[in-house]
Motif scaffolding. Structure first.
Motif, mmCIF file in Angstrom:
data_model
loop_
_atom_site.group_PDB
_atom_site.id
_atom_site.type_symbol
_atom_site.label_atom_id
_atom_site.label_comp_id
_atom_site.label_asym_id
_atom_site.label_seq_id
_atom_site.Cartn_x
_atom_site.Cartn_y
_atom_site.Cartn_z
ATOM 1 N N LYS A 289 -9.762 -1.888 -29.951
ATOM 2 C CA LYS A 289 -9.029 -1.668 -28.702
ATOM 3 C C LYS A 289 -9.850 -0.822 -27.724
ATOM 4 N N ILE A 290 -10.527 0.192 -28.249
ATOM 5 C CA ILE A 290 -11.395 1.009 -27.400
ATOM 6 C C ILE A 290 -12.521 0.152 -26.831
ATOM 7 N N ALA A 291 -13.114 -0.672 -27.684
ATOM 8 C CA ALA A 291 -14.219 -1.528 -27.250
ATOM 9 C C ALA A 291 -13.794 -2.484 -26.139
ATOM 10 N N SER A 292 -12.528 -2.922 -26.181
ATOM 11 C CA SER A 292 -12.046 -3.871 -25.168
ATOM 12 C C SER A 292 -11.965 -3.248 -23.780
ATOM 13 N N GLU A 293 -11.989 -1.918 -23.715
ATOM 14 C CA GLU A 293 -11.883 -1.217 -22.432
ATOM 15 C C GLU A 293 -13.248 -0.823 -21.875
ATOM 16 N N LEU A 294 -14.302 -1.109 -22.626
ATOM 17 C CA LEU A 294 -15.646 -0.715 -22.214
ATOM 18 C C LEU A 294 -16.437 -1.931 -21.748
ATOM 19 N N ASP A 295 -17.440 -1.689 -20.942
ATOM 20 C CA ASP A 295 -18.201 -2.781 -20.318
ATOM 21 C C ASP A 295 -19.510 -3.007 -21.067
ATOM 22 N N PHE A 296 -19.416 -3.578 -22.262
ATOM 23 C CA PHE A 296 -20.617 -3.838 -23.044
ATOM 24 C C PHE A 296 -21.336 -5.068 -22.490
ATOM 25 N N PRO A 297 -22.652 -4.998 -22.341
ATOM 26 C CA PRO A 297 -23.404 -6.148 -21.833
ATOM 27 C C PRO A 297 -23.833 -7.121 -22.935
ATOM 28 N N HIS A 298 -23.510 -6.822 -24.168
ATOM 29 C CA HIS A 298 -24.034 -7.552 -25.312
ATOM 30 C C HIS A 298 -23.478 -8.970 -25.405
ATOM 31 N N ARG A 299 -24.235 -9.779 -26.135
ATOM 32 C CA ARG A 299 -23.813 -11.135 -26.487
ATOM 33 C C ARG A 299 -23.483 -11.177 -27.979
ATOM 34 N N VAL A 300 -22.803 -12.225 -28.376
ATOM 35 C CA VAL A 300 -22.396 -12.353 -29.769
ATOM 36 C C VAL A 300 -23.578 -12.236 -30.716
ATOM 37 N N ARG A 301 -24.717 -12.796 -30.352
ATOM 38 C CA ARG A 301 -25.895 -12.760 -31.230
ATOM 39 C C ARG A 301 -26.324 -11.332 -31.559
ATOM 40 N N ASP A 302 -25.964 -10.361 -30.702
ATOM 41 C CA ASP A 302 -26.371 -8.975 -30.915
ATOM 42 C C ASP A 302 -25.574 -8.297 -32.026
ATOM 43 N N VAL A 303 -24.393 -8.811 -32.343
ATOM 44 C CA VAL A 303 -23.519 -8.117 -33.290
ATOM 45 C C VAL A 303 -23.050 -8.994 -34.445
ATOM 46 N N MET A 304 -23.437 -10.249 -34.455
ATOM 47 C CA MET A 304 -22.935 -11.128 -35.517
ATOM 48 C C MET A 304 -23.749 -10.930 -36.796
ATOM 49 N N THR A 305 -23.103 -11.195 -37.919
ATOM 50 C CA THR A 305 -23.829 -11.263 -39.175
ATOM 51 C C THR A 305 -24.224 -12.711 -39.413
ATOM 52 N N ARG A 306 -25.409 -12.900 -39.939
ATOM 53 C CA ARG A 306 -25.886 -14.263 -40.210
ATOM 54 C C ARG A 306 -25.691 -14.651 -41.672
ATOM 55 N N ILE A 307 -25.067 -13.766 -42.424
ATOM 56 C CA ILE A 307 -24.713 -14.076 -43.809
ATOM 57 C C ILE A 307 -23.252 -14.516 -43.817
ATOM 58 N N VAL A 308 -23.019 -15.754 -44.143
ATOM 59 C CA VAL A 308 -21.674 -16.318 -44.064
ATOM 60 C C VAL A 308 -21.297 -16.938 -45.399
ATOM 61 N N TYR A 309 -20.084 -16.665 -45.835
ATOM 62 C CA TYR A 309 -19.543 -17.251 -47.050
ATOM 63 C C TYR A 309 -18.488 -18.260 -46.607
ATOM 64 N N VAL A 310 -18.770 -19.537 -46.761
ATOM 65 C CA VAL A 310 -17.814 -20.556 -46.335
ATOM 66 C C VAL A 310 -17.160 -21.196 -47.553
#
Length: 282
Positions: A135-156
């Protein structure tokens, strides 16, 4: 005043649902499912003595079914235990005036998902969680893209994956969210750990467990209990848009797909979004 210096109590949930230490696990999981919450502080009177979480319960179930020497029954050994026997006793807490940035830094350093807030006497005043950080993050103006914070290890999972497969993934690999994909790699369902808890809290499941039909329960297809909403993102999407959509859909994890939408290439979760606060919350 800088947001990160403000008291954590301003951002926390104050009307906290809790449980007394002698309460049975079966009642605790039904409370979590009915109220759509992941954790219950454990009290002795009005003092905090521990916490029981969704993952504590699922880990305990997995430990029991994996123990080849287990005697008794899953119902008596887990469901009918007290929450104090299954939950965590050593709980890190915050005071109401602790700066929220300090608490977020503790989340980052120690991989916490929540922190109860207590007064000097140990009485529970509130709880601050990963969801509150979102909720705090939703109020801030982050310039990042999904690639900056995603994990590339996925369990499907596949449509043929079972409840036992999910229990193993949660306990061994520590994944709480699972895209279920068809033979082409397309996401056809989403299963979150809370879907699994809901399954184990259902009266029909409990009746089968009481009757000793544990294998039948564990061999159920995971896709049949996957009730979480699906929305997909791509690596180039703005993080702020994803955060707001996660809050709107009430989900803590989102699959990242390739440009064609034919394969899952990563996940964005509450924990990976914590990376946005590295350095700035201290």
């Amino acid at each position: 005043m800088d947001m990160f210096t403000r008291p954590v109590i301003e951002f926390a949930t104050r009307n906290v649902v809790s449980v007394q230490e002698g309460e049975k696990v079966v009642n605790a999981i039904k409370t979590m499912v009915n109220l759509d919450i992941r954790r219950l502080p454990i009290l002795r009177g009005d003092k905090l003595v521990g916490i029981i979480t969704m993952l504590d319960v699922l880990d305990a179930i997995y430990s029991w079914v994996s123990d080849k020497n287990a005697e008794g029954s899953l119902y008596s050994d887990i469901y009918m235990k007290s929450v104090a026997e299954i939950g965590t006793r050593s709980v890190i807490t915050a005071k109401p005036d602790t700066p929220v940035g300090e608490v977020i830094s503790l989340f980052l350093r120690h991989n916490f998902g929540s922190m109860p807030i207590v007064d000097e006497a140990g009485r529970l005043l509130g709880i601050f969680t990963e969801w509150d950080v979102l909720k705090i993050a939703s109020e801030l103006d982050f310039p990042h893209r999904v690639r900056d914070v995603m994990t590339r290890i996925v369990y499907v999972l596949t449509p043929y994956s079972t409840v036992m497969d999910v229990l193993e993934g949660i306990t061994i690999y520590k994944f709480r969210r699972y895209p279920i994909v068809d033979e082409t790699g397309k996401v056809v369902a989403m299963l979150h750990a809370k879907d699994l808890l809901r399954f184990f809290a259902a009266d029909e499941t409990i009746d089968k467990i009481k009757q000793g039909a544990v294998d039948e329960v564990l061999n159920s297809y995971a896709i049949n209990i996957a009730k979480s909403p699906i929305f997909l993102v791509k690596a180039g999407d703005p993080v702020v848009d994803v955060i707001r959509k996660m809050l709107e859909y009430d989900v803590g994890g989102v699959p990242v797909v390739n440009e064609e939408g034919t394969a899952v290439v990563g996940m964005v979760t509450e924990k990976t979004l914590m990376l946005l606060f590295e350095g700035s919350a201290e």
